[in-house]
Design a protein around this motif. Structure first.
Motif, PDB file in Angstrom:
ATOM      1  N   GLU A  74      -0.743   0.103   3.592  1.00  0.00           N
ATOM      2  CA  GLU A  74       0.538   0.709   3.976  1.00  0.00           C
ATOM      3  C   GLU A  74       0.909   0.356   5.399  1.00  0.00           C
ATOM      4  OE1 GLU A  74       2.762   5.100   4.093  1.00  0.00           O
ATOM      5  OE2 GLU A  74       0.619   4.929   3.552  1.00  0.00           O
ATOM      6  N   GLN A  75      -0.088   0.298   6.266  1.00  0.00           N
ATOM      7  CA  GLN A  75       0.192  -0.033   7.680  1.00  0.00           C
ATOM      8  C   GLN A  75       0.759  -1.443   7.804  1.00  0.00           C
ATOM      9  OE1 GLN A  75      -1.568  -2.288   9.809  1.00  0.00           O
ATOM     10  NE2 GLN A  75      -0.464  -1.663  11.696  1.00  0.00           N
ATOM     11  N   LYS A  76       0.229  -2.367   7.009  1.00  0.00           N
ATOM     12  CA  LYS A  76       0.738  -3.737   7.052  1.00  0.00           C
ATOM     13  C   LYS A  76       2.201  -3.792   6.608  1.00  0.00           C
ATOM     14  CE  LYS A  76      -3.658  -6.123   6.298  1.00  0.00           C
ATOM     15  NZ  LYS A  76      -4.424  -6.991   5.358  1.00  0.00           N
ATOM     16  N   GLN A  77       2.523  -3.022   5.545  1.00  0.00           N
ATOM     17  CA  GLN A  77       3.913  -3.013   5.051  1.00  0.00           C
ATOM     18  C   GLN A  77       4.856  -2.410   6.086  1.00  0.00           C
ATOM     19  OE1 GLN A  77       4.220  -1.164   1.213  1.00  0.00           O
ATOM     20  NE2 GLN A  77       2.613  -2.450   0.298  1.00  0.00           N
ATOM     21  N   LEU A  78       4.442  -1.280   6.657  1.00  0.00           N
ATOM     22  CA  LEU A  78       5.314  -0.611   7.625  1.00  0.00           C
ATOM     23  C   LEU A  78       5.496  -1.445   8.886  1.00  0.00           C
ATOM     24  CD1 LEU A  78       3.963   3.030   7.236  1.00  0.00           C
ATOM     25  CD2 LEU A  78       6.257   2.214   6.604  1.00  0.00           C
ATOM     26  N   ALA A  79       4.462  -2.122   9.299  1.00  0.00           N
ATOM     27  CA  ALA A  79       4.552  -2.925  10.525  1.00  0.00           C
ATOM     28  C   ALA A  79       5.459  -4.143  10.338  1.00  0.00           C
ATOM     29  CB  ALA A  79       3.149  -3.357  10.956  1.00  0.00           C
ATOM     30  N   HIS A  80       5.642  -4.598   9.094  1.00  0.00           N
ATOM     31  CA  HIS A  80       6.464  -5.791   8.826  1.00  0.00           C
ATOM     32  C   HIS A  80       7.636  -5.450   7.916  1.00  0.00           C
ATOM     33  CE1 HIS A  80       2.406  -7.269   9.882  1.00  0.00           C
ATOM     34  NE2 HIS A  80       3.054  -8.297  10.444  1.00  0.00           N
ATOM     35  N   ALA A  81       8.133  -4.213   7.994  1.00  0.00           N
ATOM     36  CA  ALA A  81       9.198  -3.757   7.099  1.00  0.00           C
ATOM     37  C   ALA A  81      10.471  -4.596   7.239  1.00  0.00           C
ATOM     38  CB  ALA A  81       9.490  -2.283   7.347  1.00  0.00           C
ATOM     39  N   GLU A  82      10.913  -4.918   8.466  1.00  0.00           N
ATOM     40  CA  GLU A  82      12.141  -5.681   8.674  1.00  0.00           C
ATOM     41  C   GLU A  82      12.021  -7.074   8.075  1.00  0.00           C
ATOM     42  OE1 GLU A  82      14.920  -4.664   9.733  1.00  0.00           O
ATOM     43  OE2 GLU A  82      14.323  -2.671  10.436  1.00  0.00           O
ATOM     44  N   THR A 139      12.009  -0.263   0.253  1.00  0.00           N
ATOM     45  CA  THR A 139      11.394  -0.651   1.530  1.00  0.00           C
ATOM     46  C   THR A 139      12.263  -0.200   2.678  1.00  0.00           C
ATOM     47  OG1 THR A 139      10.352  -2.580   0.494  1.00  0.00           O
ATOM     48  CG2 THR A 139      10.554  -2.587   2.892  1.00  0.00           C
ATOM     49  N   GLU A 140      11.665   0.640   3.540  1.00  0.00           N
ATOM     50  CA  GLU A 140      12.392   1.167   4.688  1.00  0.00           C
ATOM     51  C   GLU A 140      11.548   0.980   5.947  1.00  0.00           C
ATOM     52  OE1 GLU A 140      13.478   5.177   4.165  1.00  0.00           O
ATOM     53  OE2 GLU A 140      14.681   4.827   2.362  1.00  0.00           O
ATOM     54  N   ALA A 141      12.131   0.716   7.006  1.00  0.00           N
ATOM     55  CA  ALA A 141      11.459   0.648   8.308  1.00  0.00           C
ATOM     56  C   ALA A 141      11.399   2.056   8.867  1.00  0.00           C
ATOM     57  CB  ALA A 141      12.217  -0.286   9.247  1.00  0.00           C
ATOM     58  N   SER A 142      10.153   2.677   8.856  1.00  0.00           N
ATOM     59  CA  SER A 142       9.994   4.059   9.311  1.00  0.00           C
ATOM     60  C   SER A 142       8.980   4.109  10.453  1.00  0.00           C
ATOM     61  CB  SER A 142       9.530   4.951   8.159  1.00  0.00           C
ATOM     62  OG  SER A 142       9.269   6.258   8.614  1.00  0.00           O
ATOM     63  N   PRO A 143       9.433   4.044  11.688  1.00  0.00           N
ATOM     64  CA  PRO A 143       8.519   4.097  12.844  1.00  0.00           C
ATOM     65  C   PRO A 143       7.670   5.366  12.846  1.00  0.00           C
ATOM     66  CG  PRO A 143      10.711   3.402  13.513  1.00  0.00           C
ATOM     67  CD  PRO A 143      10.835   3.864  12.102  1.00  0.00           C
ATOM     68  N   ARG A 144       8.215   6.476  12.377  1.00  0.00           N
ATOM     69  CA  ARG A 144       7.461   7.732  12.369  1.00  0.00           C
ATOM     70  C   ARG A 144       6.284   7.658  11.392  1.00  0.00           C
ATOM     71  NH1 ARG A 144       9.943  13.792  11.178  1.00  0.00           N
ATOM     72  NH2 ARG A 144       7.930  14.904  11.444  1.00  0.00           N
ATOM     73  N   ARG A 145       6.572   7.115  10.183  1.00  0.00           N
ATOM     74  CA  ARG A 145       5.473   6.998   9.192  1.00  0.00           C
ATOM     75  C   ARG A 145       4.434   6.000   9.666  1.00  0.00           C
ATOM     76  NH1 ARG A 145       1.864   9.128   6.086  1.00  0.00           N
ATOM     77  NH2 ARG A 145       1.075   7.670   4.501  1.00  0.00           N
ATOM     78  N   LEU A 146       4.893   4.915  10.307  1.00  0.00           N
ATOM     79  CA  LEU A 146       3.955   3.929  10.841  1.00  0.00           C
ATOM     80  C   LEU A 146       3.041   4.566  11.879  1.00  0.00           C
ATOM     81  CD1 LEU A 146       2.943   1.027  11.107  1.00  0.00           C
ATOM     82  CD2 LEU A 146       4.803   0.608  12.762  1.00  0.00           C
TER      83      LEU A 146
END
Length: 546
Positions: A212-220, A290-297
């Motif tokens: 999940e961390q990999k997905q959130l870090a590269h969401a854009e 797929t959403e870019a969520s800095p809080r979840r990251l």
């Protein structure tokens, strides 16, 4: 009793086979003839330590066999060792190779040396000329008194109680040590366990969070590539790719009127179009999710940081190992409480065992004290009969540190003059020690039920009428048991029911029974030395006729 002894290639004995009767058996011979070798052979078959030097010159092994009577205690030892115990005879055999390796057999079955030694304790009691040192042995003095006092069974109970008490104390000490360590570490272990418990660990969580961390870090980046793929499959301007596939299928259908094999291609184009529609829908679905969520990251990275930190601190490489550490710490935290209960129970057990042992010590002390005076008087009476008319022999029972045999220290005190008796080992001369040991053996023989007793020059240091009286005492013992007496004294030798001569010729030792004439000649030699005089012969005959 000992019925027979057979020896082959043992030191200087090349071959020997002899039988023995009941009663008092005299063994004599010149100094150096090999009497000690004969006794050594008997000791070997009874479990003494084997040595390569026992094998005769130029031989590869030696053999010693002895045949004994068999009573109930011996049968019980054989039964416990799973050995043949039928009949009334026991055949022991011991072989020693030139390498020093030995083997033992009981009734032709292999047997351990420990069993052989256990058997020998019920077969033969060998008293050597140096065993007056036993008077200095606390255990020997105690055994002598306990035989007289009838304490054998009570002493066995005391040994068992002491063994149980010692084991109980050992277990209690181990538990107390574990409890002390648990208490010392309990606060530390508790803090570590609480931190792991609060982490709410679950197997597989680390791998899921890392993905999940990999997905959130590269969401854009992910959304950008998904949109591009979606646009290629469903372009906003012009015909969609699926539409082009539909048109191509129509053209092929027309051509298929003339070429039937094209029907399969039409079906494949239709299938491809449907698959592309599904792929385009799934890409659109993933893209929408797929959403870019800095809080979840931030949350995921904080959780990963915690897990990595705990794994590093506990020196493990997985969440599963971390969970195992947590469970182990939990058991250590709980163990202190359980150990406290175990320690309390162990202390109660030790107190009960201590009470039991104390009671047995009290009973032993009472019986020993009650018997000490009478036992001392019995020995003293024997000594008076051996020309120590004014001798005083006393048995003192003193309390000491409790142990396997009770809490008593047994002392033998002696005075040949009747004045100022003191420790027997310090006050008695060599001849007096011999008489004291003979008196003790004579008294103890009534209780040991030992079928055979061997005296190896117990008469050392005495002569004349004292020797005659010692011979009479040994002879009286021979009425109740088989006695072997190795002696240099004619007064003792003349009392025997049978007489065997040990001689050495050309460095070979032999043993043979003497008839009446042979006994006369041997007694005469003992009386006068190498040159046998007529007076010595007459004296020898007189001794035999007494």
């Amino acid at each position: 009793m000992l019925y027979s002894l057979s020896v082959s290639n043992y030191i200087l004995i090349s071959s020997l086979g002899t039988t023995f009767p009941e009663g008092l058996i005299i063994i004599s011979g010149e100094t150096g003839a090999g009497k000690s070798i004969l006794l050594g052979a008997l000791s070997l078959v009874l479990g003494a330590k084997a040595d390569a030097r026992m094998v005769g010159p130029l031989q590869d092994h030696c053999v010693v066999e002895a045949e004994f009577s068999m009573d109930d205690p011996v049968r019980e030892i054989l039964r416990q060792a799973d050995l043949p115990s039928e009949g009334d005879r026991l055949l022991l055999r011991r072989t020693v190779a030139s390498s020093g390796r030995s083997r033992a057999f009981a009734n032709d079955e292999p047997v351990s040396i420990s069993v052989l030694q256990e058997l020998s304790a019920h077969l033969v009691d060998i008293h050597s000329q140096h065993q007056t040192l036993q008077l200095q042995d606390e255990l020997f003095r105690m055994e002598a008194l306990d035989l007289w006092a009838g304490c054998a069974d009570l002493r066995k109970e005391c040994k068992r109680a002491w063994s149980a008490l010692s084991e109980g104390k050992r277990q209690l000490s181990a538990l107390e040590q574990r409890l002390a360590q648990a208490r010392d570490q309990q606060e530390f272990n508790s803090a570590r366990w609480e931190r792991l418990e609060q982490a709410h660990l679950s197997e597989g969580e680390l791998e899921t969070l890392e993905a999940e961390q990999k997905q959130l870090a590269h969401a854009e980046e992910i959304k950008e590539t998904l949109c591009a793929a979606e646009n290629l499959l469903t372009p906003e301007n012009g015909d969609a790719l699926t539409g082009q596939l539909r048109e191509a299928a129509k053209y092929l259908e027309k051509a298929g009127r003339y070429i039937p094999s094209l029907d399969g291609l039409v079906e494949r184009l239709t299938s491809a179009r449907l698959e592309l529609d599904d792929i385009a829908q799934e890409i659109a679905s993933v893209n929408a999710a797929t959403e870019a969520s800095p809080r979840r990251l931030e949350e995921v990275e904080e959780r990963l940081s915690l897990l990595y930190s705990l794994m590093q601190k506990h020196g493990v490489g997985s969440i599963a190992e971390l969970i195992a550490q947590r469970d182990q710490l939990e058991s250590l935290v709980l163990d202190a409480t359980e150990l406290e209960t175990d320690v309390r129970e162990a202390r109660k057990e030790v107190e009960a065992l201590q009470t039991q042992h104390n009671a047995l010590c009290d009973a032993l002390h009472a019986k020993r004290e009650a018997a000490a005076a009478e036992f001392g008087q019995a020995i003293q009476a024997q000594l008076h009969g051996l020309e120590l008319d004014h001798a005083v022999f006393q048995v003192h029972v003193e309390e000491t540190t409790p142990g396997a045999d009770g809490r008593d220290l047994i002392r033998f005190v002696f005075s040949s003059t009747g004045h100022a008796p003191a420790d027997v080992a310090k006050t008695a001369s060599g001849g007096e020690l011999s008489r004291i040991m003979l008196s003790l053996k004579a008294v103890m023989a009534r209780f040991t039920q030992m079928p055979t007793l061997v005296f190896d020059e117990i008469d050392t240091g005495v002569s004349g009428s004292t020797a005659d009286k010692m011979g009479s005492l040994i002879c009286s013992m021979g009425r109740d048991m088989q006695i072997f007496a190795i002696t240099h004294l004619p007064q003792v030798a003349a009392k025997g029911d049978a007489h065997y001569l040990v001689s050495k010729t050309a460095d070979v030792t032999s043993v043979h029974a003497l008839d009446t004439d042979g006994r006369v000649q041997e007694l005469a030699r003992m009386l006068s030395g190498a040159q046998i005089s007529p007076e010595a012969v007459a004296n020898a005959k007189a001794l035999l006729n007494q």
